[in-house]
Scaffold this active site. Structure first.
Site: not given
Ligand code: MRU
Length: 347
Positions: A47, A89, A237, A247-248
């Site tokens: 996150g 990351r 992100d 974002n994801k």
């Molecule tokens: O790969 P992740 O689980 O770290 O991805 C997280 C996301 O894409 C969230 O939507 C983003 O970080 C926002 S968290 C408040």
């Protein structure tokens, strides 16, 4: 029991290992640089806001050893650890944002003693943590105004107390709205391949007694067509100065579907997720993750062993598909450079 994604007390850093959820709730102490890096890389801690807070504390504990060290050597080691952690990351800007803040503190205090520089690093990490908690709460309060009592909100990935050190971003809006409208309904998509929706968001919402339905990623279009979904809220992100939002992976699909079905599509993110040094979509580094994550499910092979796979972890939604970006400072409607700066420059 109230769970926390991260704890820092008496110089000890503890995380909730998210790779084991929902089957196991296991906390783990982290004290070595390599473990900080691996916890981020392997998504034990994940996150965007949370990896920023965790990296800041992680850097501190990696430097807080008992061995005597000369100042020049300490500074060299600190800057090296920062550079290394930044590479864990690439997409979420919060990671480099938090580490850069600490880097500045170190470089501005080169004349101080080692214990004093350590103290300043710890103080900065604690401030980043406190601010994150506050920003999450503000995002919830701001975004709540958009929600009505009969809303059915679809959310993607995990953006709650597991993704931040506070209440979350998109989920903070939902938590705040739930206090006012206990009948709101939430659709949670699985979020293939690592199932942050199924594993983490369902677990979070259940712990708060919120009415939820877990759905496959593929059923969003059908449910929208059937008018089951009235709003979509996701996290972010990295957001560029023109409003391109990483974002994801799967977020962009939802934004396109919302446009077609005339459903409002909101992004919720703190100001630390904006990267105003870049403007275009192509400037956002997108993390490519191992093929194994798609080819296996619960450690079982679900595709031919030799098949090649392509696994981008994030996608980018253009500003034209975003109804509004909910920040701690207000809502940015029709995201554009001018509208973004107008809200972010508010004190
Ligand atoms: O790969 P992740 O689980 O770290 O991805 C997280 C996301 O894409 C969230 O939507 C983003 O970080 C926002 S968290 C408040």
């Amino acid at each position: 029991m109230k769970h926390s994604s991260l704890l820092f007390k008496n110089d000890i850093l503890t995380i909730l290992d998210q790779t084991l959820l929902p089957q196991k709730v296991k906390y783990k102490k982290i004290s070595h640089l390599k473990d900080v890096y691996t916890a981020i890389k392997n998504l034990q801690v994940r996150g965007a806001p949370l990896i920023g807070v965790f990296a800041a504390y992680g850097l501190y504990v990696s430097l807080n050893t008992k061995t005597r060290i000369k100042k020049t050597e300490f500074i060299r080691k600190a800057l090296h650890n920062i550079d290394y952690l930044k590479t864990a990351r690439p997409t979420a800007v919060n990671l480099s944002w938090a580490l850069t803040k600490i880097q500045e503190v170190i470089l501005n205090n080169k004349e101080s003693t080692v214990p004093e520089i350590k103290r300043l690093i710890k103080k900065t990490a604690e401030r980043i943590h406190r601010d994150d908690v506050k920003l999450c709460r503000m995002i919830g309060i701001t975004g709540c105004k958009l929600i009505s009592k009969n809303d059915s909100i679809l959310t993607h990935c995990n953006t709650g107390f597991l993704a931040t050190s506070g209440n979350g971003t998109a989920l903070s809006v939902i938590y705040e709205a739930y206090k006012k409208y206990p009948k709101i309904k939430v659709y949670v998509d699985e979020t293939r391949p690592l199932l942050q929706g199924a594993r983490l968001t369902s677990w979070e919402l259940l712990s708060k007694n919120i009415d939820l339905r877990l759905i496959t990623d593929n059923s969003a279009a059908f449910l929208m067509q059937k008018k089951k979904i009235t709003k979509v809220i996701v996290g972010a992100d990295r957001i560029t100065s023109l409003g391109f939002t990483a974002n994801k992976v799967g977020t962009y699909n939802l934004a396109v579907l919302c446009k077609h079905h005339k459903i409002p599509f909101y992004v919720a993110a703190p100001s630390s997720t904006f990267d105003l040094s870049i403007s275009k979509s192509k400037d956002i580094p997108i993390e490519e993750r191992p093929a194994k994550e798609i080819k296996t499910l619960a450690n079982r092979l679900i595709a031919p062993k030799d098949v090649k796979a392509c696994n981008p972890a994030f996608d980018i939604t253009p500003p034209g598909l975003i109804t509004g970006i909910i920040t701690e400072k207000g809502i940015i409607y029709q995201p554009s450079k001018k509208n973004i700066l107008k809200i972010l420059n508010r004190i």
